[in-house]
Design an enzyme around this catalytic site. Structure first.
Site, mmCIF file in Angstrom:
data_model
loop_
_atom_site.group_PDB
_atom_site.id
_atom_site.type_symbol
_atom_site.label_atom_id
_atom_site.label_comp_id
_atom_site.label_asym_id
_atom_site.label_seq_id
_atom_site.Cartn_x
_atom_site.Cartn_y
_atom_site.Cartn_z
ATOM 1 N N TYR A 103 1.458 71.985 -50.513
ATOM 2 C CA TYR A 103 2.015 72.876 -49.476
ATOM 3 C C TYR A 103 3.508 73.078 -49.697
ATOM 4 O O TYR A 103 3.952 74.130 -50.057
ATOM 5 C CB TYR A 103 1.730 72.325 -48.084
ATOM 6 C CG TYR A 103 2.083 73.304 -46.995
ATOM 7 C CD1 TYR A 103 1.220 74.339 -46.682
ATOM 8 C CD2 TYR A 103 3.289 73.212 -46.299
ATOM 9 C CE1 TYR A 103 1.553 75.274 -45.706
ATOM 10 C CE2 TYR A 103 3.622 74.129 -45.323
ATOM 11 C CZ TYR A 103 2.751 75.159 -45.018
ATOM 12 O OH TYR A 103 3.080 76.080 -44.065
ATOM 13 N N SER A 118 -1.515 79.463 -46.970
ATOM 14 C CA SER A 118 -0.312 79.958 -46.311
ATOM 15 C C SER A 118 0.906 79.772 -47.222
ATOM 16 O O SER A 118 0.953 80.350 -48.306
ATOM 17 C CB SER A 118 -0.152 79.265 -44.961
ATOM 18 O OG SER A 118 0.783 79.936 -44.151
ATOM 19 N N ASP A 174 -5.826 88.301 -39.779
ATOM 20 C CA ASP A 174 -4.710 87.363 -39.892
ATOM 21 C C ASP A 174 -3.430 88.064 -39.445
ATOM 22 O O ASP A 174 -2.915 88.933 -40.148
ATOM 23 C CB ASP A 174 -4.579 86.866 -41.337
ATOM 24 C CG ASP A 174 -3.589 85.716 -41.475
ATOM 25 O OD1 ASP A 174 -2.822 85.479 -40.521
ATOM 26 O OD2 ASP A 174 -3.583 85.063 -42.524
ATOM 27 N N HIS A 189 -5.738 83.398 -39.580
ATOM 28 C CA HIS A 189 -5.025 82.510 -40.490
ATOM 29 C C HIS A 189 -5.749 81.180 -40.684
ATOM 30 O O HIS A 189 -5.454 80.439 -41.606
ATOM 31 C CB HIS A 189 -3.615 82.273 -39.963
ATOM 32 C CG HIS A 189 -2.654 81.788 -40.994
ATOM 33 N ND1 HIS A 189 -2.350 82.519 -42.126
ATOM 34 C CD2 HIS A 189 -1.934 80.642 -41.085
ATOM 35 C CE1 HIS A 189 -1.477 81.852 -42.854
ATOM 36 N NE2 HIS A 189 -1.217 80.710 -42.268
#
Length: 685
Positions: free
Chosen positions: A461, A539, A622, A657
């Protein structure tokens, strides 16, 4: 069509749009794909063509059905959330296993039978209407709850009689990024909302002018009272909390995703509500742990990059701060006031510890945890020594434990029945050295009988001070059960070691994040752990995967960027994208744009270089990272000369999302991604 045969991509029209930023002219040939798929026919046609091609391709992959069946079995276990005690009642979520959405339940007492309050599974035929935020009133007689449709961040709030189960007439709309905070007397609740957007722009327009309102039960939303707004600072978002005694409203305001908060308090006992600044300036992180009368306890990074706990007397004009738990070697992850104690969760080398302090900061005890893993949440009230905490690890589904903070005795409260044998798997924590010499932690999950190099799925991430701590995932376990290695890299940009770790991976330092991730893949191969590496991220992690693919396409067998930020020149123009400037920088400023354009996935695809197989994932609803990012990135990949391997986009319908996505949709998506990764990574299914 065969998985490794030639692919005829849909033709994507180029236009002549140009983005003018900070004195630069940047070609944007796929600008038209930013149009709302709900309304623009040519975008709808492109999405339908791409989705059809991808579905046809994925259905040819060997083992996909077997992966889906294995995932379904691993997903099929009871999951229970932390209970919230209000007025003697215990409220919690429960999913029996494969229900599309969790069900909200209540117990009238600790040992009472379970009663269903809300079952969202009947709200929509496709299961895509979900229960969002929810909060019982302090006496436990009413329940405010938010409805989330199709994965959107927008919420509609309704109210339920928690005693009789009747639906009240109250309805509050255009709620987003909000808590639900009841007045102490139960007359109504505080919430946050944006102004109603213009028709047709609900899922794309910038979110500005957040404000806090009070809704009195039994009245129309038009009569709701504006409590707090900052029209002179329209970019701020505001979240309200009510102190346990009902006297104080605490408002936390922030401008972006970075943990920099301004605090305002309002005395709710006086006739005229008068906001007073408690902490001025967006300089530090302030998180409420709880209160005792006028004494509020906060977790803060003020003069403490790994955070400490301080108290503030909000009833005093002096607003004096007192240190309770000082800054130390371990990161203070969370804290809550329970009875006359502070229950504090800390991170030591990316694993949780749980300690009990008195309200003066004296260490009273350390709670024995079930193993090496993560305390993912804590619940408790100031009027009782009873607390609950959730614990998980890579090989341990989330379990709930009941804790007496006076004795430090924790007992299992809700433990799922495992659908696998934990003894068949091993979890290891190791490390590797990044490009600049920084040592980065790395977790590995595999079967005990898997020795030597195996196809490896690497997850990362690296942003927004979010820590990737050990946590259970049916998807990760499925990959390991098939004989692969699942790896998680705790790269910079996250919050695993506090503010300095985050700062080392944001804005001008963002390249450190990509270097760390690439170094993780190199380490996995060089040490004989991985026979191939597929990279995966959501993301900001989708951005990470796309950038790493551009920078080292030779290193990976496949790439799975999901709901990623791919156009770093225009992310700030849609919905909540402007909040990300804290982490990424401002594209309108030359010094930031020069960094952003240097790694923006859309602008750095390398013609003439062989790329790995790529499967992009996004969703049509999203409104956090709008799907245009993925649409434009897919169009650019398919138009480039980057080799014969597939470069496809999977577009989920009636999903956003991630939050609120029905169980069946989650399983189908992971089955597609894992089948793609297994085929190109060489994992036999």
């Amino acid at each position: 069509m065969s998985p490794d045969g030639p692919i005829a991509y849909p033709e994507t029209v180029r236009d002549t749009a140009v983005e003018e930023l900070a004195g630069r002219s940047i070609a944007d040939p796929w600008r038209w794909l930013e149009g709302d798929v709900r309304a623009e026919e040519r975008v709808q046609a492109w999405v339908a063509a791409e989705a059809g091609l991808t579905r046809t391709y994925l259905d040819t992959l060997p083992g996909r059905v077997a992966i889906r069946d294995r995932l379904t079995k691993l997903w099929d276990y009871e999951r229970v959330s932390l209970p919230r005690r209000r007025g003697g009642r215990y409220f919690f979520l429960r999913n029996s296993g494969l229900e599309a959405q969790p069900v909200l339940c209540v117990r009238e007492a600790q040992d009472a039978s379970v009663r269903v309050l809300l079952d969202p599974n009947g709200w929509a035929e496709d299961g895509a209407t979900a229960l969002g935020e929810w909060e019982p009133s302090k006496d436990g007689r009413r329940l405010a709850y938010a409805v989330q449709d199709g994965g959107s961040d927008w919420r509609t709030v309704n109210v339920l009689d928690a005693v009789g189960g009747e639906q009240l007439t109250d309805e509050v709309r255009w709620v987003k990024f909000s808590g639900l905070a009841w007045a102490g007397n139960g007359s109504g609740f505080f919430y946050s909302r944006f102004p109603e957007p213009r028709a047709g722009l609900e899922h794309q327009a910038q979110n500005l002018d957040h404000a806090i309102y009070f809704h009195r039960l039994g009245t129309d939303q038009l009569a709701d009272f504006l409590v707090y707004a900052t029209p002179d600072r329209p970019r701020l978002i505001h979240v309200a909390e009510v102190s346990e005694d009902g006297r104080w409203l605490l408002i936390s305001s922030a401008e972006g995703t970075e943990a920099r908060t301004e605090l305002t308090v309002i005395d709710l006992t006086v006739p005229k509500l008068a906001p007073k600044i408690l902490v001025r300036g967006l300089d530090n992180d302030w998180r409420l742990a709880g209160s005792k009368g006028d004494i509020f306890y906060f977790v803060t990074d003020l003069e403490a990059p790994r955070r400490r706990i301080v108290s503030i007397d909000v009833g005093s004009e002096m607003r004096r701060r007192r240190e309770i738990v000082p800054h130390g070697e371990d990161l203070v992850a969370d804290a809550v006031v329970v009875g006359d104690r502070l229950l504090v969760s800390l991170l030591r080398n990316v694993a949780s510890e749980l300690r009990i302090y008195d309200l003066d900061g004296k260490l009273m005890d350390t709670v024995v945890l079930p193993g090496v893993g993560t305390v993912t949440g804590m619940e408790g009230q100031g009027d009782s020594a009873e607390a609950f905490f959730a614990f998980t690890s890579y090989d341990r589904p989330t379990e709930i434990h009941r804790l007496d903070v006076g004795s430090a005795v924790a007992l299992p409260y809700a433990q799922p029945e495992l659908q696998f044998d934990r003894e068949e798997f091993v979890v290891e924590q190791t490390s590797f050295t990044s490009k600049d010499g920084t040592v980065i932690p790395l977790f590995l999950l595999r079967r005990k009988d898997v020795h030597g190099a195996a196809p490896t799925l690497l997850y990362g991430y690296g942003g927004f001070e979010i820590s990737l701590t050990p946590g259970f995932s049916s998807a990760a376990l499925c990959w390991a059960a098939m004989g692969g290695v699942y790896a998680v890299a705790n790269i910079r940009g996250g919050g695993e070691y506090g503010k300095a770790w985050h700062d080392a991976g944001r804005r001008a330092n963002k390249q450190n994040v990509f270097d760390d991730f690439i170094a993780a893949a190199e380490h996995l191969k060089a040490t004989g752990i991985a026979s191939s590496v597929t990279i995966h991220g959501h993301s900001n992690g989708g951005l990470l995967v796309a950038v790493a693919t551009n920078q080292r396409p030779d290193l990976f067998a496949a790439a799975l960027p999901a709901v990623g930020v791919h156009d770093m020149t225009r992310f700030h123009r849609f919905t909540a994208g402007r909040y990300w400037i804290d982490d990424y920088g401002d594209p309108g400023k030359e010094e930031d744009l020069s960094v952003l354009i240097g790694y923006s996935p859309l602008h750095n695809i390398r013609d003439g270089v062989q790329y790995p197989a790529i499967l992009i994932a996004t969703a049509d609803t999203d409104d956090r990272v709008v799907p245009a990012h993925s649409f434009k990135y897919a169009a650019a990949l398919q138009a480039a000369d980057i080799g014969p391997k597939p470069h496809l986009i999977r577009i989920e319908t009636r999903a956003g999302h991630g939050a609120g996505k029905p169980t069946a949709k989650q399983i189908e998506e992971i089955a597609d991604l894992w089948a793609f990764a297994a085929y190109w990574g060489g994992l036999s299914v």
